[in-house]
Design a protein around this motif. Structure first.
Motif, PDB file in Angstrom:
ATOM      1  N   ARG A 123       0.811  -1.210   0.000  1.00  0.00           N
ATOM      2  CA  ARG A 123       0.000   0.000   0.000  1.00  0.00           C
ATOM      3  C   ARG A 123       0.846   1.263   0.000  1.00  0.00           C
ATOM      4  O   ARG A 123       0.561   2.210  -0.717  1.00  0.00           O
ATOM      5  CB  ARG A 123      -0.930  -0.012   1.224  1.00  0.00           C
ATOM      6  N   GLY A 124       1.912   1.310   0.747  1.00  0.00           N
ATOM      7  CA  GLY A 124       2.704   2.531   0.835  1.00  0.00           C
ATOM      8  C   GLY A 124       3.577   2.783  -0.375  1.00  0.00           C
ATOM      9  O   GLY A 124       4.169   3.867  -0.477  1.00  0.00           O
ATOM     10  N   LYS A 125       3.695   1.801  -1.263  1.00  0.00           N
ATOM     11  CA  LYS A 125       4.616   1.956  -2.400  1.00  0.00           C
ATOM     12  C   LYS A 125       3.905   1.963  -3.745  1.00  0.00           C
ATOM     13  O   LYS A 125       4.537   1.853  -4.798  1.00  0.00           O
ATOM     14  CB  LYS A 125       5.653   0.829  -2.379  1.00  0.00           C
ATOM     15  N   ARG A 126       2.579   2.092  -3.724  1.00  0.00           N
ATOM     16  CA  ARG A 126       1.844   2.065  -5.003  1.00  0.00           C
ATOM     17  C   ARG A 126       2.115   3.302  -5.848  1.00  0.00           C
ATOM     18  O   ARG A 126       2.139   3.225  -7.076  1.00  0.00           O
ATOM     19  CB  ARG A 126       0.347   1.909  -4.728  1.00  0.00           C
ATOM     20  N   GLY A 127       2.295   4.432  -5.221  1.00  0.00           N
ATOM     21  CA  GLY A 127       2.635   5.634  -5.980  1.00  0.00           C
ATOM     22  C   GLY A 127       3.974   5.487  -6.678  1.00  0.00           C
ATOM     23  O   GLY A 127       4.130   5.880  -7.851  1.00  0.00           O
ATOM     24  N   GLY A 144      -8.930   6.942 -10.387  1.00  0.00           N
ATOM     25  CA  GLY A 144     -10.164   6.174 -10.319  1.00  0.00           C
ATOM     26  C   GLY A 144     -10.003   4.801 -10.953  1.00  0.00           C
ATOM     27  O   GLY A 144     -10.542   3.807 -10.447  1.00  0.00           O
ATOM     28  N   GLN A 145      -9.287   4.703 -12.078  1.00  0.00           N
ATOM     29  CA  GLN A 145      -9.104   3.416 -12.742  1.00  0.00           C
ATOM     30  C   GLN A 145      -8.277   2.453 -11.904  1.00  0.00           C
ATOM     31  O   GLN A 145      -8.511   1.244 -11.906  1.00  0.00           O
ATOM     32  CB  GLN A 145      -8.400   3.629 -14.102  1.00  0.00           C
ATOM     33  N   LEU A 146      -7.293   3.001 -11.186  1.00  0.00           N
ATOM     34  CA  LEU A 146      -6.370   2.145 -10.431  1.00  0.00           C
ATOM     35  C   LEU A 146      -6.773   1.978  -8.970  1.00  0.00           C
ATOM     36  O   LEU A 146      -6.137   1.203  -8.237  1.00  0.00           O
ATOM     37  CB  LEU A 146      -4.949   2.732 -10.501  1.00  0.00           C
ATOM     38  N   GLY A 147      -7.799   2.680  -8.525  1.00  0.00           N
ATOM     39  CA  GLY A 147      -8.219   2.587  -7.130  1.00  0.00           C
ATOM     40  C   GLY A 147      -7.242   3.245  -6.185  1.00  0.00           C
ATOM     41  O   GLY A 147      -7.028   2.766  -5.068  1.00  0.00           O
ATOM     42  N   LEU A 148      -6.637   4.365  -6.602  1.00  0.00           N
ATOM     43  CA  LEU A 148      -5.663   5.082  -5.779  1.00  0.00           C
ATOM     44  C   LEU A 148      -6.197   6.472  -5.429  1.00  0.00           C
ATOM     45  O   LEU A 148      -7.131   6.979  -6.063  1.00  0.00           O
ATOM     46  CB  LEU A 148      -4.334   5.230  -6.529  1.00  0.00           C
ATOM     47  N   ALA A 149      -5.556   7.085  -4.463  1.00  0.00           N
ATOM     48  CA  ALA A 149      -5.882   8.466  -4.148  1.00  0.00           C
ATOM     49  C   ALA A 149      -5.369   9.360  -5.269  1.00  0.00           C
ATOM     50  O   ALA A 149      -4.304   9.105  -5.847  1.00  0.00           O
ATOM     51  CB  ALA A 149      -5.241   8.862  -2.819  1.00  0.00           C
ATOM     52  N   ARG A 150      -6.133  10.411  -5.584  1.00  0.00           N
ATOM     53  CA  ARG A 150      -5.720  11.300  -6.657  1.00  0.00           C
ATOM     54  C   ARG A 150      -4.357  11.915  -6.374  1.00  0.00           C
ATOM     55  O   ARG A 150      -3.534  12.097  -7.273  1.00  0.00           O
ATOM     56  CB  ARG A 150      -6.763  12.409  -6.828  1.00  0.00           C
ATOM     57  N   THR A 191      -1.854  10.594  -4.940  1.00  0.00           N
ATOM     58  CA  THR A 191      -0.777   9.639  -5.236  1.00  0.00           C
ATOM     59  C   THR A 191      -0.380   9.716  -6.707  1.00  0.00           C
ATOM     60  O   THR A 191       0.801   9.759  -7.059  1.00  0.00           O
ATOM     61  CB  THR A 191      -1.236   8.209  -4.903  1.00  0.00           C
ATOM     62  N   VAL A 192      -1.383   9.741  -7.595  1.00  0.00           N
ATOM     63  CA  VAL A 192      -1.096   9.831  -9.037  1.00  0.00           C
ATOM     64  C   VAL A 192      -0.525  11.202  -9.372  1.00  0.00           C
ATOM     65  O   VAL A 192       0.400  11.318 -10.184  1.00  0.00           O
ATOM     66  CB  VAL A 192      -2.368   9.540  -9.849  1.00  0.00           C
ATOM     67  N   SER A 193      -1.060  12.261  -8.772  1.00  0.00           N
ATOM     68  CA  SER A 193      -0.547  13.614  -9.031  1.00  0.00           C
ATOM     69  C   SER A 193       0.925  13.713  -8.676  1.00  0.00           C
ATOM     70  O   SER A 193       1.714  14.347  -9.395  1.00  0.00           O
ATOM     71  CB  SER A 193      -1.351  14.649  -8.248  1.00  0.00           C
ATOM     72  N   ALA A 194       1.318  13.091  -7.557  1.00  0.00           N
ATOM     73  CA  ALA A 194       2.722  13.130  -7.145  1.00  0.00           C
ATOM     74  C   ALA A 194       3.606  12.388  -8.151  1.00  0.00           C
ATOM     75  O   ALA A 194       4.720  12.827  -8.471  1.00  0.00           O
ATOM     76  CB  ALA A 194       2.869  12.528  -5.748  1.00  0.00           C
ATOM     77  N   ALA A 195       3.125  11.240  -8.678  1.00  0.00           N
ATOM     78  CA  ALA A 195       3.892  10.481  -9.675  1.00  0.00           C
ATOM     79  C   ALA A 195       4.054  11.300 -10.952  1.00  0.00           C
ATOM     80  O   ALA A 195       5.142  11.381 -11.537  1.00  0.00           O
ATOM     81  CB  ALA A 195       3.201   9.157  -9.969  1.00  0.00           C
ATOM     82  N   TYR A 196       2.949  11.944 -11.397  1.00  0.00           N
ATOM     83  CA  TYR A 196       3.019  12.790 -12.587  1.00  0.00           C
ATOM     84  C   TYR A 196       4.011  13.929 -12.373  1.00  0.00           C
ATOM     85  O   TYR A 196       4.827  14.257 -13.263  1.00  0.00           O
ATOM     86  CB  TYR A 196       1.650  13.362 -12.911  1.00  0.00           C
ATOM     87  N   ALA A 197       3.948  14.577 -11.208  1.00  0.00           N
ATOM     88  CA  ALA A 197       4.820  15.717 -10.934  1.00  0.00           C
ATOM     89  C   ALA A 197       6.288  15.298 -10.982  1.00  0.00           C
ATOM     90  O   ALA A 197       7.141  16.031 -11.493  1.00  0.00           O
ATOM     91  CB  ALA A 197       4.470  16.326  -9.574  1.00  0.00           C
ATOM     92  N   GLN A 198       6.588  14.133 -10.436  1.00  0.00           N
ATOM     93  CA  GLN A 198       7.965  13.647 -10.452  1.00  0.00           C
ATOM     94  C   GLN A 198       8.453  13.439 -11.887  1.00  0.00           C
ATOM     95  O   GLN A 198       9.563  13.824 -12.250  1.00  0.00           O
ATOM     96  CB  GLN A 198       8.063  12.341  -9.662  1.00  0.00           C
ATOM     97  N   LEU A 199       7.608  12.838 -12.736  1.00  0.00           N
ATOM     98  CA  LEU A 199       8.004  12.551 -14.115  1.00  0.00           C
ATOM     99  C   LEU A 199       8.059  13.815 -14.964  1.00  0.00           C
ATOM    100  O   LEU A 199       8.846  13.902 -15.915  1.00  0.00           O
ATOM    101  CB  LEU A 199       7.041  11.528 -14.734  1.00  0.00           C
ATOM    102  N   VAL A 200       7.218  14.813 -14.623  1.00  0.00           N
ATOM    103  CA  VAL A 200       7.333  16.115 -15.290  1.00  0.00           C
ATOM    104  C   VAL A 200       8.678  16.748 -14.944  1.00  0.00           C
ATOM    105  O   VAL A 200       9.381  17.291 -15.809  1.00  0.00           O
ATOM    106  CB  VAL A 200       6.162  17.034 -14.901  1.00  0.00           C
ATOM    107  N   GLY A 201       9.045  16.674 -13.671  1.00  0.00           N
ATOM    108  CA  GLY A 201      10.316  17.238 -13.235  1.00  0.00           C
ATOM    109  C   GLY A 201      11.514  16.568 -13.905  1.00  0.00           C
ATOM    110  O   GLY A 201      12.528  17.213 -14.162  1.00  0.00           O
ATOM    111  N   GLU A 202      11.405  15.262 -14.186  1.00  0.00           N
ATOM    112  CA  GLU A 202      12.509  14.535 -14.814  1.00  0.00           C
ATOM    113  C   GLU A 202      12.506  14.681 -16.331  1.00  0.00           C
ATOM    114  O   GLU A 202      13.450  14.247 -17.000  1.00  0.00           O
ATOM    115  CB  GLU A 202      12.417  13.052 -14.457  1.00  0.00           C
TER     116      GLU A 202
END
Length: 465
Positions: free
Chosen positions: A21-25, A55-61, A63-74
């Motif tokens: 659970r803690g590593k899904r993001g 919503g598709q993955l059953g995650l908190a929004r 969590t996905v926003s943080a993943a997107y932000a990291q990949l935008v930064g990279e």
């Protein structure tokens, strides 16, 4: 768009499901990064909003926003207001194939010695031509070509190739390729659907004909040139030949076959396209005159400066029968309004000043030395035999019967030597196994290197069970 999002869901779901659970993001982030690197997510493709993907993955929004932000930064993703989030256009992909082999020696035929290009004379010719051009010559050109060039070229072809050329029958083209394309389109307009071609021959010409709706029909070549007795069976009323120095086999069309070929054209209301691609380079005797002089009404003559000066100049020409001339000139006009005037004027000046003849004398001597050096080296290699006349920019090397010449080509490539197999030029006929060796652009050291590699490869082939 829905397809992209569905694919992304299927791509990410296993990674998210397998993560704690803690590593899904972090799983979303890692899997997206890997998919972009591998090319599974194409540059520029849109990804769903953080809300939709969460919503598709059953995650908190978040969590996905943080993943997107990291990949935008990279630099893997690009987020633009009003346009959503997309895969960046410039992302290095993982190397999935081995790097190309480094070629030390390139033996492909067709190139002159580009380092021998007469730069100073060409520059002087350009300056002189520009100084002499009247202002009106800088407007749109005559689609048939610059008058002064057609006059100089007609004289040159008559003197060197014994061709029967009136300046008015000449059309200047952007290399021989455009000339053949103009012919192909006019033949197709007149109802031709096939053209007979020599077998083996230049596959690029066959591809060009096919691209203009003409099916190339192979006719075998033997030691005396194209088998004229097989032409009737081809069903064609036009044939493309390299009469002075057949490519690639290096034979000359026998005089008897020349006459029989012209008889065939007369009997079938046919046309002969004479590609005189490197006839100026004959080292043991003067080349036979152009076949065009025997029947100017049935033979289309084409040539270029690509084998004498350089392909980059894109200067070629057609000598056309009167029945074809108006239509081809009009087609040229509609295509590009005529070839560039300044290179034509410079070439005319080079012909007029004798610079073209001087360059030919220098390069003939150079190419003969390089050919002699190549043949001397090959004489020490068991299992190969040079064939063809002493002419042109290449020599065909016959290999022992039963040899797989494409295997030899691959083994030479492993040695850093690029040499095309003769079978690669065949359309239908089975040729003897061989290699087509271009030597004009080689140094003495490269010739020695190539011969050494060839000896090593042929010894390896001969000793294999």
């Amino acid at each position: 768009m829905a397809h992209e999002w569905s694919t992304l869901h299927e791509l990410l779901l296993p990674a998210v499901s397998d993560a704690t659970r803690g590593k899904r993001g972090r799983a979303v982030e890692n899997e997206l990064r890997r998919a972009i690197r591998d090319g599974r997510l194409a540059p520029g493709s849109r990804v769903p909003s953080s809300r939709d993907l969460a919503g598709q993955l059953g995650l908190a929004r978040g969590t996905v926003s943080a993943a997107y932000a990291q990949l935008v930064g990279e630099g893997y993703l690009v987020a633009e207001r009003g346009s959503g989030t997309r895969v960046a256009n410039r992302v290095g992909r993982a190397q999935t194939t081995p790097p190309p082999r480094r070629t030390r020696v390139d033996l492909h035929p067709g190139l002159p010695s580009l380092s021998s290009f007469p730069r100073a004379e060409w520059l002087a010719a350009h300056r002189a031509a520009l100084a002499d051009l009247p202002h009106e010559a800088l407007g749109y050109p005559d689609p048939a070509g610059l008058t002064s060039l057609r006059g100089e070229l007609a004289g040159y072809l008559g003197r060197v190739r014994a061709a029967q050329v009136d300046p008015e029958s000449l059309v200047i083209t952007n290399g021989a390729a455009e000339g053949l394309a103009l012919i192909a389109r006019e033949l197709h307009r007149r109802g031709h659907r096939t053209v007979a071609v020599e077998d083996p021959s230049h596959l690029g010409q066959a591809e060009l004909l096919a691209s203009h709706g003409l099916r190339p029909v192979p006719v075998p070549v033997d030691d005396h040139g194209i088998r004229v007795d097989r032409l009737a069976a081809s069903g064609s009323r036009a044939v493309l030949v390299t009469a002075a120095h057949q490519f690639p086999l290096g034979v000359v069309l026998h005089p008897d076959r020349r006459h029989r070929l012209l008889d065939w054209a007369g009997e079938h209301d046919g046309l002969v396209i004479e590609d005189d691609y490197d006839a100026e380079h004959r080292y043991d005797r003067p080349a036979l005159g152009a076949m065009q002089a025997l029947d100017p009404a049935r033979v289309i003559y084409q040539g270029s400066v690509s084998k004498v000066l350089a392909p980059a100049l894109r200067l070629g020409w057609l000598v056309l029968p009167p029945a074809l001339l108006p239509e081809v000139v009009e087609r040229k006009r509609l295509d590009d309004l005529g070839s560039a005037t300044l290179p034509q004027a410079a070439f005319a000046q080079l012909l007029r000043s004798g610079g073209y003849d001087r360059h030919l004398r220098r390069t003939r001597a150079l190419y003969r030395r390089r050919r002699d050096a190549l043949l001397a080296g090959l004489a020490t290699v068991d299992g190969c035999e040079p064939v063809g006349i002493a002419a042109g920019l290449h020599v065909v090397l016959r290999l022992p019967a039963g040899t797989d010449d494409r295997q030899v080509q691959r083994m030479l490539a492993d040695e850093g030597v690029s040499a095309p197999a003769l079978s690669g030029y065949a359309h239908a006929a089975t040729t003897f196994p061989g290699l087509v060796i271009g030597y004009a652009a080689l140094t003495t050291e490269q010739i020695d290197d190539a011969v050494t590699a060839l000896a090593r490869v042929l010894t390896s082939v001969a000793t294999r069970p």
